[in-house]
Write a protein that holds these residues in place. Structure first.
Motif, short mmCIF file in Angstrom:
data_model
loop_
_atom_site.label_atom_id
_atom_site.label_comp_id
_atom_site.label_asym_id
_atom_site.label_seq_id
_atom_site.Cartn_x
_atom_site.Cartn_y
_atom_site.Cartn_z
N PRO A 69 0.79 -1.24 0.00
CA PRO A 69 0.00 0.00 0.00
C PRO A 69 0.82 1.29 0.00
O PRO A 69 2.05 1.26 0.06
CB PRO A 69 -0.82 -0.12 1.28
N GLY A 70 0.13 2.41 -0.04
CA GLY A 70 0.76 3.73 -0.10
C GLY A 70 1.88 3.92 0.91
O GLY A 70 2.91 4.54 0.60
N SER A 71 1.70 3.40 2.10
CA SER A 71 2.72 3.55 3.13
C SER A 71 4.04 2.92 2.69
O SER A 71 5.12 3.40 3.05
CB SER A 71 2.27 2.89 4.43
N PHE A 96 0.29 12.95 7.80
CA PHE A 96 1.25 12.21 6.99
C PHE A 96 2.67 12.76 7.05
O PHE A 96 3.63 12.01 6.93
CB PHE A 96 0.71 12.01 5.57
N ARG A 99 4.47 10.96 9.67
CA ARG A 99 5.00 9.66 9.27
C ARG A 99 6.30 9.80 8.50
O ARG A 99 7.16 8.93 8.56
CB ARG A 99 3.98 8.93 8.41
N VAL A 143 3.87 16.62 1.72
CA VAL A 143 2.65 15.97 1.25
C VAL A 143 1.92 16.96 0.34
O VAL A 143 1.62 18.08 0.76
CB VAL A 143 1.75 15.58 2.45
N ALA A 145 -1.17 16.53 -1.15
CA ALA A 145 -2.59 16.61 -0.77
C ALA A 145 -2.74 15.95 0.60
O ALA A 145 -2.67 14.73 0.71
CB ALA A 145 -3.45 15.90 -1.82
N THR A 147 -4.47 14.39 3.30
CA THR A 147 -5.77 13.72 3.44
C THR A 147 -6.37 13.92 4.84
O THR A 147 -7.58 13.78 5.02
CB THR A 147 -5.62 12.22 3.16
N ASP A 172 4.53 13.18 -1.51
CA ASP A 172 3.40 12.28 -1.26
C ASP A 172 2.23 12.75 -2.12
O ASP A 172 1.71 13.86 -1.94
CB ASP A 172 3.02 12.33 0.23
N VAL A 174 -0.47 10.57 -2.64
CA VAL A 174 -1.42 9.45 -2.49
C VAL A 174 -2.84 9.93 -2.81
O VAL A 174 -3.58 9.26 -3.53
CB VAL A 174 -1.33 8.81 -1.08
N THR A 175 -3.19 11.11 -2.31
CA THR A 175 -4.55 11.59 -2.54
C THR A 175 -4.66 12.50 -3.77
O THR A 175 -5.74 12.71 -4.28
CB THR A 175 -5.10 12.25 -1.25
N GLN A 197 -6.05 3.27 -3.86
CA GLN A 197 -7.42 3.26 -3.33
C GLN A 197 -8.02 4.64 -3.11
O GLN A 197 -9.04 4.77 -2.46
CB GLN A 197 -7.45 2.47 -2.03
N LYS A 198 -7.36 5.68 -3.64
CA LYS A 198 -7.93 7.02 -3.46
C LYS A 198 -8.52 7.45 -4.81
O LYS A 198 -9.52 6.89 -5.20
CB LYS A 198 -6.88 7.95 -2.88
C1 LIG Z 1 -3.80 7.10 2.47
C2 LIG Z 1 -2.54 7.88 2.53
C3 LIG Z 1 -1.29 7.30 2.74
C4 LIG Z 1 -1.12 5.84 3.08
O1 LIG Z 1 -1.61 4.98 2.12
P1 LIG Z 1 -2.00 3.48 2.55
O2 LIG Z 1 -2.41 2.85 1.26
O3 LIG Z 1 -3.09 3.61 3.55
O4 LIG Z 1 -0.79 2.84 3.13
C5 LIG Z 1 -0.17 8.10 2.71
N1 LIG Z 1 -0.26 9.43 2.48
C6 LIG Z 1 -1.45 10.04 2.29
C7 LIG Z 1 -1.49 11.52 2.04
C8 LIG Z 1 -2.62 9.29 2.31
O5 LIG Z 1 -3.80 9.89 2.12
#
Ligand SMILES: *Cc1c(COP(=O)(O)O)cnc(C)c1O
Length: 395
Positions: A69-71, A96, A99, A143, A145, A147, A172, A174-175, A197-198
């Motif tokens: 996944p994204g992480s 985020f 993290r 980051v 976006a 989330t 980042d 992801v979103t 998944q976003k």
């Molecule tokens: C959801 C998300 C992640 C982590 O993605 P996962 O698929 O849950 O591991 C990382 N960064 C941002 C900004 C996110 O929205």
């Protein structure tokens, strides 16, 4: 006694992810599993790489999905680009960024934090000051976006600042990927990761990444080994980058990748700019409905993400009770606040296939029904008309 099969309910997913998975993608996931070194599968992997280049707007040869996944995409960037002793400037304006700090420290690096209030964009002046007082910093991480708050930071400007101070960038997305403007090559982003998944509306569990040649030079010329065997790009490249001569590294999530391929076909078919515009249009309709009801957004208009809408919970309203009723009575999932915003906001996602008119009508009408029954201080009977007006004004 035998255990019955698991049959999940059909929900409408309007939280911070996963988003609604397009039916075409669900069908793709159920296609026959074949070997991950089967030439037919290898061809699909090659197509997936070019479709990802389109989604990221990049020609980076190293553009591929990490099998996690994204992480794990986040970790891929940090473990490959940060060596023990490296200084990394990390911007934090939500969950985020915190993290990212963890990642830097676990790589043996030092994180210099640039902090902004939750709900605000990353402040360029603070970043510039941090770059100036840490001229030995190697990387700037942020980051695009956030989330956890729904705030968008200015990726183009941040990358420019980093380059002026000789830093690589870790971004980042992801979103943001697929949901709002993102141009990896034009903005000069060195390394970037996302999730499936976003706004790609795919099942969770895969993380698209892209690395520029400049970032790969750093990976190839490290003085220490990447401490993660699984995420070491020097090894992963032999698998994903080897054309037909693929070296076994791990077994790719074969069916998950069918799903990602289908998601990217859908995105290509719609057109990236059209997808960005659809997210914007749906955000405007949702905003019209929520504001007519009297709800307010926490992020100022200029930095608001269309795909993640953080709204303040009205005084005296029981956060968990509302979300519970939406889920149980309307099969609708919206997100809770995280960290500093827990109990203060709802996070309503309009990501990918979730960003469509029927979802907005369901969300606004069921939220109004639940809040009215709880006698919350909202304006009644006006929200749906406002949504319809916004949708027809923009169609
Ligand atoms: C959801 C998300 C992640 C982590 O993605 P996962 O698929 O849950 O591991 C990382 N960064 C941002 C900004 C996110 O929205």
């Amino acid at each position: 006694m035998t255990t019955p099969s698991f049959n999940p309910p059909v929900r409408t997913l309007m939280g911070p992810g996963p988003s609604d998975v397009h039916p075409r993608i669900l069908q793709a996931l159920a296609r026959p599993t074949i070997g991950h070194l089967d030439p037919v599968f290898v061809d699909m992997m090659e197509q997936t790489k070019s479709l990802l280049q389109y989604a990221f707007q990049t020609e980076n040869a190293l553009t591929m999905p990490v099998s996690a996944p994204g992480s794990a995409g986040m970790e891929t960037c940090f473990v490959n680009l940060v060596e023990p002793g490296d200084k990394v400037i990390v911007c934090q304006n939500g969950v985020f960024g915190g993290r990212m700090k963890e990642n830097v420290e676990r790589c043996g690096g030092t994180a210099i934090m640039v902090e902004d209030e939750w709900g605000k964009a990353v402040d360029l002046e603070k970043v510039e000051a941090a770059l100036q007082s840490n001229s030995d910093a190697k990387v700037l991480a942020f980051v695009h976006a956030e989330t956890s708050t729904g705030a968008r930071s200015d990726a183009k400007e941040l990358v420019e600042l980093a380059h002026r101070h000789d830093c690589l960038t870790i971004v980042d997305s992801v979103t943001s990927l697929g949901g709002s403007e993102l141009k990896v090559d034009e903005w000069g982003i060195d390394s970037i990761y996302s999730g499936t998944q976003k706004c790609l509306s795919c099942a969770p569990g895969i993380s698209p990444i892209s690395f520029s040649e400049r970032a790969l030079d750093k990976v190839r010329n490290r003085s220490s080994k990447v401490q993660s065997w699984f995420l070491d790009l020097n090894l992963v490249m032999g698998y994903w980058g080897g054309g037909q001569k693929r070296a076994y590294h791990h077994t790719a999530p074969v069916n998950g990748l069918y799903g990602l391929h289908e998601a990217l076909c859908i995105l290509q078919n719609e057109g990236l700019e059209n997808s960005w515009a659809r997210h914007r249009k749906m955000h405007n309709a949702l905003k019209a409905g929520l504001e007519a009801m009297g709800l307010t957004f926490i992020v100022d208009e200029a930095h608001r993400l269309p795909q993640l809408n953080a709204v303040s919970i009205p005084e005296g309203v029981d956060d968990a009770a509302v979300r519970g009723r939406l889920l149980n009575e309307y099969n609708l999932e919206i997100g809770a606040g995280l960290g500093a915003l827990a109990g203060k906001v709802w996070r309503i996602g309009l990501m990918g296939h979730s960003a469509r008119a029927e979802n907005i009508l369901l969300c606004v009408s069921s939220l109004e029904a639940v809040l009215s029954e709880m006698e919350a201080p909202i304006n009644r009977g006006v929200a749906l008309a406002a949504v319809q007006k916004s949708l027809s004004a923009e169609s």
